[in-house]
Design a protein around this motif. Structure first.
Motif, PDB file in Angstrom:
ATOM      1  N   LEU A 317       0.830  -1.201   0.000  1.00  5.62           N
ATOM      2  CA  LEU A 317       0.000   0.000   0.000  1.00  5.62           C
ATOM      3  C   LEU A 317       0.870   1.260   0.000  1.00  5.62           C
ATOM      4  CD1 LEU A 317      -2.833   1.194   0.119  1.00  5.62           C
ATOM      5  CD2 LEU A 317      -2.783   0.939   2.608  1.00  5.62           C
ATOM      6  N   GLN A 318       1.895   1.263   0.865  1.00  9.88           N
ATOM      7  CA  GLN A 318       2.798   2.418   0.921  1.00  9.88           C
ATOM      8  C   GLN A 318       3.597   2.556  -0.363  1.00  9.88           C
ATOM      9  OE1 GLN A 318       0.972   3.567   3.256  1.00  9.88           O
ATOM     10  NE2 GLN A 318       2.659   4.964   3.669  1.00  9.88           N
ATOM     11  N   LEU A 319       3.971   1.427  -0.957  1.00 14.44           N
ATOM     12  CA  LEU A 319       4.721   1.478  -2.222  1.00 14.44           C
ATOM     13  C   LEU A 319       3.903   2.197  -3.295  1.00 14.44           C
ATOM     14  CD1 LEU A 319       6.298  -2.108  -2.393  1.00 14.44           C
ATOM     15  CD2 LEU A 319       7.524   0.060  -2.100  1.00 14.44           C
ATOM     16  N   ALA A 320       2.600   1.950  -3.299  1.00 15.57           N
ATOM     17  CA  ALA A 320       1.749   2.592  -4.305  1.00 15.57           C
ATOM     18  C   ALA A 320       1.659   4.104  -4.060  1.00 15.57           C
ATOM     19  CB  ALA A 320       0.359   1.960  -4.295  1.00 15.57           C
ATOM     20  N   TYR A 321       1.485   4.510  -2.809  1.00 10.38           N
ATOM     21  CA  TYR A 321       1.483   5.953  -2.511  1.00 10.38           C
ATOM     22  C   TYR A 321       2.817   6.573  -2.945  1.00 10.38           C
ATOM     23  CZ  TYR A 321      -2.821   6.375   0.360  1.00 10.38           C
ATOM     24  OH  TYR A 321      -4.125   6.442   0.795  1.00 10.38           O
ATOM     25  N   ALA A 322       3.927   5.872  -2.646  1.00  4.53           N
ATOM     26  CA  ALA A 322       5.253   6.409  -2.979  1.00  4.53           C
ATOM     27  C   ALA A 322       5.424   6.518  -4.493  1.00  4.53           C
ATOM     28  CB  ALA A 322       6.339   5.515  -2.380  1.00  4.53           C
ATOM     29  N   ALA A 323       4.957   5.511  -5.220  1.00  2.00           N
ATOM     30  CA  ALA A 323       5.084   5.538  -6.684  1.00  2.00           C
ATOM     31  C   ALA A 323       4.291   6.709  -7.259  1.00  2.00           C
ATOM     32  CB  ALA A 323       4.587   4.216  -7.284  1.00  2.00           C
ATOM     33  N   HIS A 324       3.080   6.894  -6.756  1.00  3.33           N
ATOM     34  CA  HIS A 324       2.239   7.980  -7.269  1.00  3.33           C
ATOM     35  C   HIS A 324       2.893   9.335  -7.002  1.00  3.33           C
ATOM     36  CE1 HIS A 324      -1.369   9.735  -8.874  1.00  3.33           C
ATOM     37  NE2 HIS A 324      -1.595  10.428  -7.769  1.00  3.33           N
ATOM     38  N   ALA A 325       3.535   9.474  -5.830  1.00 10.34           N
ATOM     39  CA  ALA A 325       4.215  10.734  -5.507  1.00 10.34           C
ATOM     40  C   ALA A 325       5.417  10.945  -6.436  1.00 10.34           C
ATOM     41  CB  ALA A 325       4.663  10.721  -4.047  1.00 10.34           C
ATOM     42  N   GLN A 326       6.056   9.845  -6.805  1.00  9.88           N
ATOM     43  CA  GLN A 326       7.257   9.926  -7.651  1.00  9.88           C
ATOM     44  C   GLN A 326       6.916  10.285  -9.100  1.00  9.88           C
ATOM     45  OE1 GLN A 326       9.786   6.475  -6.843  1.00  9.88           O
ATOM     46  NE2 GLN A 326      10.746   6.759  -8.838  1.00  9.88           N
ATOM     47  N   GLY A 327       5.811   9.771  -9.633  1.00  3.08           N
ATOM     48  CA  GLY A 327       5.415  10.113 -11.004  1.00  3.08           C
ATOM     49  C   GLY A 327       5.005   8.913 -11.821  1.00  3.08           C
ATOM     50  N   GLY A 328       4.656   9.196 -13.070  1.00  2.00           N
ATOM     51  CA  GLY A 328       4.085   8.178 -13.959  1.00  2.00           C
ATOM     52  C   GLY A 328       5.011   7.009 -14.262  1.00  2.00           C
ATOM     53  N   TYR A 329       6.325   7.305 -14.435  1.00  2.00           N
ATOM     54  CA  TYR A 329       7.233   6.185 -14.719  1.00  2.00           C
ATOM     55  C   TYR A 329       7.235   5.202 -13.548  1.00  2.00           C
ATOM     56  CZ  TYR A 329       9.100   8.486 -18.874  1.00  2.00           C
ATOM     57  OH  TYR A 329       9.231   9.055 -20.108  1.00  2.00           O
ATOM     58  N   ALA A 330       7.193   5.748 -12.330  1.00  2.00           N
ATOM     59  CA  ALA A 330       7.221   4.882 -11.141  1.00  2.00           C
ATOM     60  C   ALA A 330       5.939   4.057 -11.023  1.00  2.00           C
ATOM     61  CB  ALA A 330       7.429   5.726  -9.887  1.00  2.00           C
TER      62      ALA A 330
END
Ligand code: NAD
Ligand code: MG
Length: 398
Positions: A317-330
């Motif tokens: 769940l946290q990985l998804a929040y982090a990816a979204h904060a990082q951007g589309g490539y993430a």
């Protein structure tokens, strides 16, 4: 009433079968224009003989040949097409009015996008498509005047709790929304101690307590990656920053999600956990249609419980929040790595707790920023999959 032509992408799957169940209840309103599947000949044959679509698409050529032969023998006039490109053709065909996007994973991106670009009513179950292409997809919906209606039960519930004038394309009528409360069942391991998760088997992971679904989303529900993908999906659909999408564990799955407004009101949508409700809502919108779902018995439900998600035991769940904060490539990397991890887990090549480790590892290798075109999306997806496969190979050798 003019009958609407429906294309069901992924008709052999769990959402596809539920969609056809609802359609069969309304023969005067809808007719099936096209059905598609990856390789399940038996299932598609039965569906074609019942619904008489103009086209049936089988991605695998050998399966397509076999289906065509069986249909000819049965005297059917359905035309069989083979290959992934035919998915885009039926999704954007002038005789299709509504497209149910119910292919699982990245394979659904191109046909779902084709439907949006052709200005269709897109009934989106394929959340991975939006996680991969967020901005591009929403721009296509806006530019081509498509109608985007969420099928995911949570997003459909939220959509039902928003003002009637809300449209995903413009995010109009969003005033007063404080927060979205995205409910999660917590999955089959909600009460398991962390030390037991290492030994989880595929059989245990796909046995969801409340919903009957395809294998991939069932594993995603067990890791909470499904909720992570849904947070990203909600941000795009409703035009909100991730801080305003909060996950609430609600083990009964009776409330399908809620919207919290600035006057203190919280609106919720309740019902039995049966995907025919959101499917019927999207098919009939703005009207309501009979779906075959039994009425909710609140006396049998008795309790509604709520908990915070445990991000220690369920790091996805946290990985998804982090990816979204990082951007589309993430977020593309997150999705690709997760798809490969789930496949490997189902083949017993990696363990349950390896899934977040692999996803976190592959996400770190994603470029910064957000891709602005489809080619860059596909390149990132491919790179993240090959990183995932080498990680899995390496893991198997040790
Ligand atoms: P499923 O595995 O039951 O069905 C998947 C469908 O996709 C099948 O028709 C299959 O033939 C097709 N498919 C698979 N790989 C393909 C490929 N490479 N090319 C073309 N077609 C391919 O999955 P499902 O549970 O029906 O889920 C479908 C989508 O809906 C997923 O994105 C899932 O997250 C979403 N969803 C499902 C549920 C549910 O209750 N099942 C709820 C919410 C959202
Ligand atoms: Mg859902």
């Amino acid at each position: 009433m003019v009958s609407k032509g429906i294309t069901v992408l992924g008709s052999s799957g769990s959402i596809g079968v539920s969609t056809l169940d609802v359609l069969a209840r309304h023969p005067e309103r809808f007719h099936v224009f096209a059905l598609t599947a990856n390789h399940n000949v038996e299932r598609l044959l039965g569906q074609c003989l019942q619904f008489h679509p103009r086209y049936a698409v089988m991605v695998e050529p050998v399966a397509a040949e076999s289906l065509a032969k069986r249909l000819r023998e049965a005297g059917s006039e359905t035309e069989v097409l083979a290959g992934a490109q035919a998915l885009e053709m039926v999704a954007s065909h002038p005789q299709t009015d509504y497209v149910m996007a119910a292919i699982v994973g990245a394979a659904g991106l191109l046909p779902s996008l084709a439907a949006a670009r052709a200005g269709k009513r897109v009934m989106l179950a394929n959340k991975e498509a939006l996680v991969m292409s967020g901005q591009l997809f929403m721009d296509a919906v806006r530019e081509h005047g498509a109608e985007l209606l969420p099928i995911d039960s949570e997003h459909n519930a939220i959509f039902q709790c928003l003002p009637a004038s809300f449209a995903a394309a413009t995010h109009s009528a969003r005033d007063g929304i404080e927060k979205i409360l995205l409910t999660a069942s917590g999955g089959p391991f909600r009460l398991w101690p962390a030390s037991d998760l290492q030994a989880v088997t595929p059989e245990q992971a796909v046995a969801h307590p409340n919903w009957s679904m395809g294998q991939k989303i069932s594993v995603d529900s067990a890791t909470l990656m499904n909720k992570g993908l849904e947070v990203i999906e909600a941000c795009w659909l409703f035009g909100l920053p991730a801080e305003r999408v909060e996950v609430v564990v609600h083990p009964q799955s009776t409330i399908h999600s809620m919207v919290s407004y600035n006057d203190g009101s919280v609106l919720a949508q309740l019902g039995n956990p049966d995907m025919r409700t959101p499917i019927a809502y999207a098919l009939g919108w703005p009207e309501r249609l009979v779906s075959g779902v039994a009425p909710l018995d609140l006396f049998a439900t008795a309790r509604l419980d709520f908990e915070r998600p445990d991000v220690e035991r369920f790091p996805c769940l946290q990985l998804a929040y982090a990816a979204h904060a990082q951007g589309g490539y993430a977020t593309i990397a997150l999705n690709a790595a997760n798809e490969e991890a789930v496949k490997a887990f189902l083949k017993r090549e990696i363990g349950f707790t390896d899934i977040p480790v692999l996803v976190g590892h592959v996400m770190q290798q994603a470029s910064a920023g957000t891709p602005m075109n489809l080619e860059d999306i596909i390149v990132q997806d491919g790179e993240s999959r090959s990183h995932s496969l080498s990680w899995i190979k390496n893991k198997k050798m040790h």
